[in-house]
Design an enzyme around this catalytic site. Sequence first.
Site, PDB file in Angstrom:
ATOM      1  N   TRP A  42       0.813  -1.222   0.000  1.00 45.17           N
ATOM      2  CA  TRP A  42       0.000   0.000   0.000  1.00 45.17           C
ATOM      3  C   TRP A  42       0.839   1.260   0.000  1.00 45.17           C
ATOM      4  O   TRP A  42       0.498   2.243  -0.664  1.00 45.17           O
ATOM      5  CB  TRP A  42      -1.017  -0.026   1.146  1.00 45.17           C
ATOM      6  CG  TRP A  42      -2.104  -1.013   0.827  1.00 45.17           C
ATOM      7  CD1 TRP A  42      -2.311  -2.228   1.414  1.00 45.17           C
ATOM      8  CD2 TRP A  42      -3.075  -0.907  -0.232  1.00 45.17           C
ATOM      9  NE1 TRP A  42      -3.363  -2.875   0.803  1.00 45.17           N
ATOM     10  CE2 TRP A  42      -3.850  -2.097  -0.202  1.00 45.17           C
ATOM     11  CE3 TRP A  42      -3.369   0.058  -1.197  1.00 45.17           C
ATOM     12  CZ2 TRP A  42      -4.889  -2.333  -1.103  1.00 45.17           C
ATOM     13  CZ3 TRP A  42      -4.411  -0.177  -2.083  1.00 45.17           C
ATOM     14  CH2 TRP A  42      -5.157  -1.354  -2.035  1.00 45.17           C
ATOM     15  N   ASP A  60      -1.171   6.446   6.395  1.00 45.15           N
ATOM     16  CA  ASP A  60      -2.314   5.619   6.011  1.00 45.15           C
ATOM     17  C   ASP A  60      -2.492   4.594   7.128  1.00 45.15           C
ATOM     18  O   ASP A  60      -1.670   3.702   7.299  1.00 45.15           O
ATOM     19  CB  ASP A  60      -2.012   4.929   4.670  1.00 45.15           C
ATOM     20  CG  ASP A  60      -3.107   3.941   4.255  1.00 45.15           C
ATOM     21  OD1 ASP A  60      -4.046   3.712   5.041  1.00 45.15           O
ATOM     22  OD2 ASP A  60      -3.008   3.401   3.137  1.00 45.15           O
ATOM     23  N   LYS A  79     -12.519  -1.497   7.567  1.00 48.11           N
ATOM     24  CA  LYS A  79     -11.793  -2.499   8.360  1.00 48.11           C
ATOM     25  C   LYS A  79     -12.151  -2.326   9.842  1.00 48.11           C
ATOM     26  O   LYS A  79     -12.893  -3.134  10.386  1.00 48.11           O
ATOM     27  CB  LYS A  79     -10.298  -2.386   8.110  1.00 48.11           C
ATOM     28  CG  LYS A  79      -9.971  -2.639   6.626  1.00 48.11           C
ATOM     29  CD  LYS A  79      -8.694  -2.014   6.211  1.00 48.11           C
ATOM     30  CE  LYS A  79      -8.540  -1.900   4.706  1.00 48.11           C
ATOM     31  NZ  LYS A  79      -8.655  -3.165   3.980  1.00 48.11           N
TER      32      LYS A  79
HETATM   33  N1  PMP Z   1      -4.319   1.346   2.282  1.00 45.52           N
HETATM   34  C1  PMP Z   1      -4.402   0.214   2.995  1.00 45.52           C
HETATM   35  C2  PMP Z   1      -3.452   0.004   4.127  1.00 45.52           C
HETATM   36  C3  PMP Z   1      -5.353  -0.737   2.666  1.00 45.52           C
HETATM   37  O1  PMP Z   1      -5.436  -1.870   3.365  1.00 45.52           O
HETATM   38  C4  PMP Z   1      -6.235  -0.501   1.589  1.00 45.52           C
HETATM   39  C5  PMP Z   1      -7.322  -1.461   1.201  1.00 45.52           C
HETATM   40  N2  PMP Z   1      -7.150  -2.760   1.521  1.00 45.52           N
HETATM   41  C6  PMP Z   1      -6.093   0.692   0.891  1.00 45.52           C
HETATM   42  C7  PMP Z   1      -5.136   1.597   1.267  1.00 45.52           C
HETATM   43  C8  PMP Z   1      -7.004   1.018  -0.249  1.00 45.52           C
HETATM   44  O2  PMP Z   1      -8.231   1.313   0.286  1.00 45.52           O
HETATM   45  P1  PMP Z   1      -9.509   1.702  -0.570  1.00 45.52           P
HETATM   46  O3  PMP Z   1      -9.977   0.434  -1.207  1.00 45.52           O
HETATM   47  O4  PMP Z   1     -10.429   2.230   0.478  1.00 45.52           O
HETATM   48  O5  PMP Z   1      -9.097   2.721  -1.547  1.00 45.52           O
END
Ligand code: PMP
Length: 368
Positions: free
Chosen positions: A101, A178, A202
Site C-alpha cells: 500500500w 495511512d 476495516k
Molecule cells: N491502504 C491500505 C493500508 C489498505 O489496506 C487498503 C485497502 N485494503 C487501501 C489503502 C485502499 O483502500 P480503498 O480500497 O479504500 O481505496
Amino acid sequence: MRVFNFSSGPAVLPEAVLTQAAEDMLDWQGTGTGVMEMSHRGSAFSRIIEMARADLADLLGLPSDYAILFLQGGATQQFSQLPMNRLKKRGLAQYVVTGAWSAKALEAAGKVAPLTGGRVEAVAGDEESDFSDLPFFTDEAFDPEADYVHLCTNETIHGVEMDEAHLPNTQDAPLVADMSSHILSRPMDIRRYAMVYAGAQKNIGPSGLTVLIVRKDWLEETPPDWLPDLLSYQVQARHDSMLNTPPTFAIYVAGLVFQWLKAQGGVAAMERVNIEKAALLYACIDQSGGFYRNGVASEARSRMNVPFLLADPALIPLFLEHARSAGLIELKGHKSVGGLRASLYNALPIEAVRVLVDFMTHFAKTRA
Ligand code: PMP
C-alpha cells in the site's frame, strides 16, 4: 448462522452494531424514517454526524487543533489527492515504503508530481523488497524541508505494522499516515502526524466512508487553483465534509461502531484483546514445526493482518474448504502474495481466533 469472518475488508462488524442498525432501519429514533432516507442537511443527520465526530475524537484523544473529515473515495483517493493538496512547486514528498500500500501511494504521488511541479522519492524500502521487515532508515534520510513524509503504519497485504517506537524522526517535515487497517486497534499519538487517513471498511464501518484527521494549520493553506473543490482539504473542511452528499449511512454505522468501542473500554481495552488474539495465532503458526510459516520479523508483525504460508501450497484449497465447513471464512491470502491471511480486526471476537487456531492445529496434525 453467522460465521467467523477473517476478511481484510470490507470486514466483520460488531454484532451489536448490526443489530442496532437493523432495528433502526425503518425508523431512526422516532423520526419515522430510516437513516438512509434522511437528508444529510436535516437536523436528525446533523446529530448523527456530530455525535460520530465527537465519539471518534474522544476515542483517539484528539487535540482541539485537529479536524475530522468524513469523505468518500477510499484510502486510494486519499493517497492520490494528498500530493495534489500538499506537494508544492519545486517541493519534495518522501515515502517510506513498507509494503504494497505504501508502494501504491508512492506510485500515485509520482503521477501527480508533474502536475504540481514537485518531486517524490522513496526514502526507505523499495519494490525489490519482500517486505518481511521494517525498512532500515536513518534520521538523515529525511529532508526537514520536505512538504511531507508519507508512510503506511499497517500494511494489510504484507502484515507489517510500524509501532510508534519505530516512526521516523522527520524533524520539521510533517508525517502523514495511512492507518486504514489498524486505526483504533491500539492507542496512537495523533500529535505525531499532520494527517492520518483511513478507509472505513476495516476497523471503522462500511466501505464508502474515508476518515481524515488533519491538523488545522494544514487547512489554512490554499491548494493550487486547478484543484477541484471536491479534492481540496481546505474546501471540504470549510463545508464540514458536506460540499456534496456525504456517505450518510456509512457515517451512521461508523458512529455506532465508535459507541460500541467506547462501551468496550475504548482503544486501550481493544489493544489488550488484540495483543492476545495476535499472540494466539502467531504462536500456532510458529509452533507448527514449519507446517505454517509467517516470514515477518517479530517486531514488525501486524496484530491486525496475519499472512501465512503452508509448507505445501497444494494444500491451500483443501485448507480453505475445510475452514469454510468449520465456519471460518475469508482466509485466502491476497492474490499478489498468495498463501493465507487472517485479519483480526477489533470486531473479530477472540473466540474466532481460538476456533481458527484449533482448526489449524488439527489440520496440520492430519495433513503433516
Ligand atoms: N491502504 C491500505 C493500508 C489498505 O489496506 C487498503 C485497502 N485494503 C487501501 C489503502 C485502499 O483502500 P480503498 O480500497 O479504500 O481505496
